[in-house]
Motif scaffolding. Structure first.
Motif, PDB file in Angstrom:
ATOM      1  N   GLY A   2       0.795  -1.227   0.000  1.00  0.00           N
ATOM      2  CA  GLY A   2       0.000   0.000   0.000  1.00  0.00           C
ATOM      3  C   GLY A   2       0.819   1.264   0.000  1.00  0.00           C
ATOM      4  N   ARG A   3       0.118   2.357   0.025  1.00  0.00           N
ATOM      5  CA  ARG A   3       0.727   3.682  -0.033  1.00  0.00           C
ATOM      6  C   ARG A   3       1.702   3.919   1.125  1.00  0.00           C
ATOM      7  NH1 ARG A   3      -0.982   8.681  -2.236  1.00  0.00           N
ATOM      8  NH2 ARG A   3       0.067  10.373  -1.179  1.00  0.00           N
ATOM      9  N   GLU A   4       1.291   3.574   2.346  1.00  0.00           N
ATOM     10  CA  GLU A   4       2.145   3.820   3.510  1.00  0.00           C
ATOM     11  C   GLU A   4       3.455   3.046   3.412  1.00  0.00           C
ATOM     12  OE1 GLU A   4      -1.108   2.804   3.829  1.00  0.00           O
ATOM     13  OE2 GLU A   4      -1.907   4.816   4.152  1.00  0.00           O
ATOM     14  N   GLU A   7       5.689   4.709   0.766  1.00  0.00           N
ATOM     15  CA  GLU A   7       6.299   5.941   1.295  1.00  0.00           C
ATOM     16  C   GLU A   7       7.397   5.632   2.311  1.00  0.00           C
ATOM     17  OE1 GLU A   7       2.818   7.997   2.682  1.00  0.00           O
ATOM     18  OE2 GLU A   7       2.578   9.049   0.772  1.00  0.00           O
ATOM     19  N   VAL A  40       0.957   2.725  -6.977  1.00  0.00           N
ATOM     20  CA  VAL A  40       0.617   1.508  -6.242  1.00  0.00           C
ATOM     21  C   VAL A  40      -0.463   0.735  -7.003  1.00  0.00           C
ATOM     22  CG1 VAL A  40      -0.280   0.609  -4.065  1.00  0.00           C
ATOM     23  CG2 VAL A  40       1.151   2.657  -4.064  1.00  0.00           C
ATOM     24  N   ASP A  43      -4.269   0.583  -6.880  1.00  0.00           N
ATOM     25  CA  ASP A  43      -4.827   1.912  -6.590  1.00  0.00           C
ATOM     26  C   ASP A  43      -4.716   2.878  -7.758  1.00  0.00           C
ATOM     27  OD1 ASP A  43      -5.162   0.784  -4.118  1.00  0.00           O
ATOM     28  OD2 ASP A  43      -3.665   2.014  -3.104  1.00  0.00           O
ATOM     29  N   HIS A  44      -3.594   2.832  -8.480  1.00  0.00           N
ATOM     30  CA  HIS A  44      -3.339   3.822  -9.530  1.00  0.00           C
ATOM     31  C   HIS A  44      -3.451   3.263 -10.938  1.00  0.00           C
ATOM     32  CE1 HIS A  44      -1.198   5.436  -5.907  1.00  0.00           C
ATOM     33  NE2 HIS A  44      -2.129   6.335  -6.152  1.00  0.00           N
ATOM     34  N   VAL A  72       3.795  10.178  -4.596  1.00  0.00           N
ATOM     35  CA  VAL A  72       3.019   9.007  -4.967  1.00  0.00           C
ATOM     36  C   VAL A  72       1.948   9.482  -5.952  1.00  0.00           C
ATOM     37  CG1 VAL A  72       1.510   7.166  -4.121  1.00  0.00           C
ATOM     38  CG2 VAL A  72       3.472   7.893  -2.758  1.00  0.00           C
ATOM     39  N   ASP A  75      -0.660  12.597  -5.986  1.00  0.00           N
ATOM     40  CA  ASP A  75      -0.284  13.688  -5.076  1.00  0.00           C
ATOM     41  C   ASP A  75      -0.147  15.026  -5.804  1.00  0.00           C
ATOM     42  OD1 ASP A  75      -0.241  11.959  -2.977  1.00  0.00           O
ATOM     43  OD2 ASP A  75       1.935  11.927  -2.742  1.00  0.00           O
TER      44      ASP A  75
END
Length: 76
Positions: A2-4, A7, A40, A43-44, A72, A75
């Motif tokens: 995931g995103r977290e 990052e 990701v 998601d994207h 990401v 953003d």
């Protein structure tokens, strides 16, 4: 992941390279700075070419924002 997770890993890469100065003969230490653009799945994007495109767009935004940036997809 995931995103977290993306990052977190990207920040570790950026920070570790920022701490490294590579010695170059006849020049001295050279600083290394990176920018990271990430996308990701799913998601994207749900296919490789689109995901790569989204990551490249994010990288362009990170480079435009300055050294050591992480962007990401989505953003800006």
């Amino acid at each position: 992941c995931g995103r977290e997770g993306v990052e977190r890993v990207a920040r570790k890469v950026v920070d570790s390279l920022a701490e490294t100065a590579a010695p170059v003969p006849d020049v001295g230490p050279v600083e290394v700075r990176v920018s990271v653009g990430a996308a990701v799945y799913p998601d994207h994007a749900e296919d490789g070419p689109t995901l790569t495109h989204q990551a490249n767009v994010a990288l362009g935004s990170a480079k435009a924002a300055g050294r050591g940036r992480i962007v990401v997809a989505g953003d800006g």
